[in-house]
Motif scaffolding. Structure first.
Motif, PDB file in Angstrom:
ATOM      1  N   GLY A  40      47.603 -32.941  21.618  1.00 23.57           N
ATOM      2  CA  GLY A  40      48.413 -33.626  20.619  1.00 23.57           C
ATOM      3  C   GLY A  40      49.867 -33.406  20.950  1.00 23.57           C
ATOM      4  O   GLY A  40      50.216 -32.435  21.627  1.00 23.57           O
ATOM      5  N   ALA A  44      52.158 -31.944  16.015  1.00 25.04           N
ATOM      6  CA  ALA A  44      50.929 -32.562  15.487  1.00 25.04           C
ATOM      7  C   ALA A  44      50.137 -31.609  14.592  1.00 25.04           C
ATOM      8  O   ALA A  44      49.301 -32.045  13.799  1.00 25.04           O
ATOM      9  N   GLU A 217      46.445 -36.001  15.769  1.00 24.85           N
ATOM     10  CA  GLU A 217      47.637 -36.794  15.443  1.00 24.85           C
ATOM     11  C   GLU A 217      47.898 -36.651  13.951  1.00 24.85           C
ATOM     12  O   GLU A 217      47.007 -36.900  13.128  1.00 24.85           O
TER      13      GLU A 217
END
Ligand SMILES: Nc1ncnc2c1ncn2[C@@H]1O[C@H](COP(=O)(O)OP(=O)(O)O)[C@@H](O)[C@H]1O
Ligand SMILES: [Mg+2]
Length: 260
Positions: A40, A44, A217
């Motif tokens: 990520g 994130a 995310e």
């Protein structure tokens, strides 16, 4: 039932009094003995998730089970035991500058009162495993980045953990040293069967080491599955961006990792 099972995990922080939702319903299943990739972008929520798994951070809601034990329900004493079984390695190594390599590696055993003789046996053993037998008297200040991370790995291993949380462990290292450290982690995984969560923003580290991964995310996993499948056919914006970087790498004839 998976070895690590995370369900609907939420965590918010309140910097400057304003609510910041960092984990927004994390679900994850990890099998015992694998090297699982979590990728990520910066911010994130990767480190927050890692810190929830070893309970340095307490989630607001949800559950985390490791080997069928709900770690959010543990009492103080059991929690200490749990932490001993979940080791962590860091980008910044987090070594004690005033302790030599031996004392750095020995630290987790010292604080739980293991007898000196047993500490020595185990430190010698893990130092050999990570290739630092001749550096036990050195201080972190005199070591290269790769050697410092070897100390970090030895310290993580010294108490025979079930899980290693690797939080950007190679992100501060040059590419060649990164490969050596990833090879070492693979070797340790193979030899001891320790489950490794490889948390990183570095695509190549995951590609090289993991067969399965998840894409984080904005505090939730938006894609999970086989590494090759995700990069060949990304379904999410983050997955797509990472796949694009990968393609650029390949177009530039960068060496291919073993994972894909
Ligand atoms: N203790 C904290 N207090 C306030 N905000 C935090 C704290 N820890 C992390 N954050 C915020 O949470 C977000 C996610 O951080 P982090 O989990 O470190 O992400 P990553 O490791 O993916 O870069 C960031 O916006 C960060 O500033
Ligand atoms: Mg982080």
């Amino acid at each position: 039932m998976s070895y690590i099972e995370i369900r609907d995990l939420h965590k918010a922080f309140y910097p400057h009094g304003e609510r910041l939702d960092v984990l927004n319903g994390v679900d994850l299943d990890i099998e015992k003995g694998c090297i699982y990739g979590i990728i990520g972008f910066s911010g994130a929520g990767k480190s927050t998730l890692a810190r929830c798994i070893n309970r340095l951070e307490t989630p607001d809601s949800g559950s985390i089970k490791v080997d069928d034990v709900d770690i959010l329900k543990l009492g103080k004493k059991e929690l200490l035991k749990h932490r001993q079984k979940i080791a962590m390695i860091f980008q910044s190594f987090n070594l004690f500058d005033s302790r030599n390599v031996y004392k750095n590696i020995a630290y987790p055993l010292e604080i739980i009162g293991v007898p000196k003789k047993n500490i020595k046996e185990r430190v010698d053993e893990v130092a050999e495993l990570v290739g630092l037998s001749d550096k036990l008297d050195s201080y972190p200040g005199g070591l290269s980045g790769g050697q410092k991370q070897r100390v970090g790995i030895a310290r993580a291993l010294v108490n025979r953990p079930d899980v290693i949380l690797s939080d950007e462990a190679t992100s501060a290292l040059d590419p060649q040293t990164t490969l050596q450290i990833l090879d070492l982690l693979k070797e340790i995984n193979k030899k001891s069967g320790v489950t490794i969560l490889m948390i990183t923003h570095e695509l190549d580290a995951i590609r090289y080491s993991c067969s399965d991964m998840a894409v984080l995310e904005e505090g939730r996993f938006i894609e999970k599955g086989n590494v090759k499948g995700i990069f060949n056919n990304p379904k999410s914006r983050t997955g797509e961006l990472f796949a694009k970087v990968l393609k650029e790498f390949q177009d530039n004839n960068f060496e291919e990792g073993a994972g894909i």
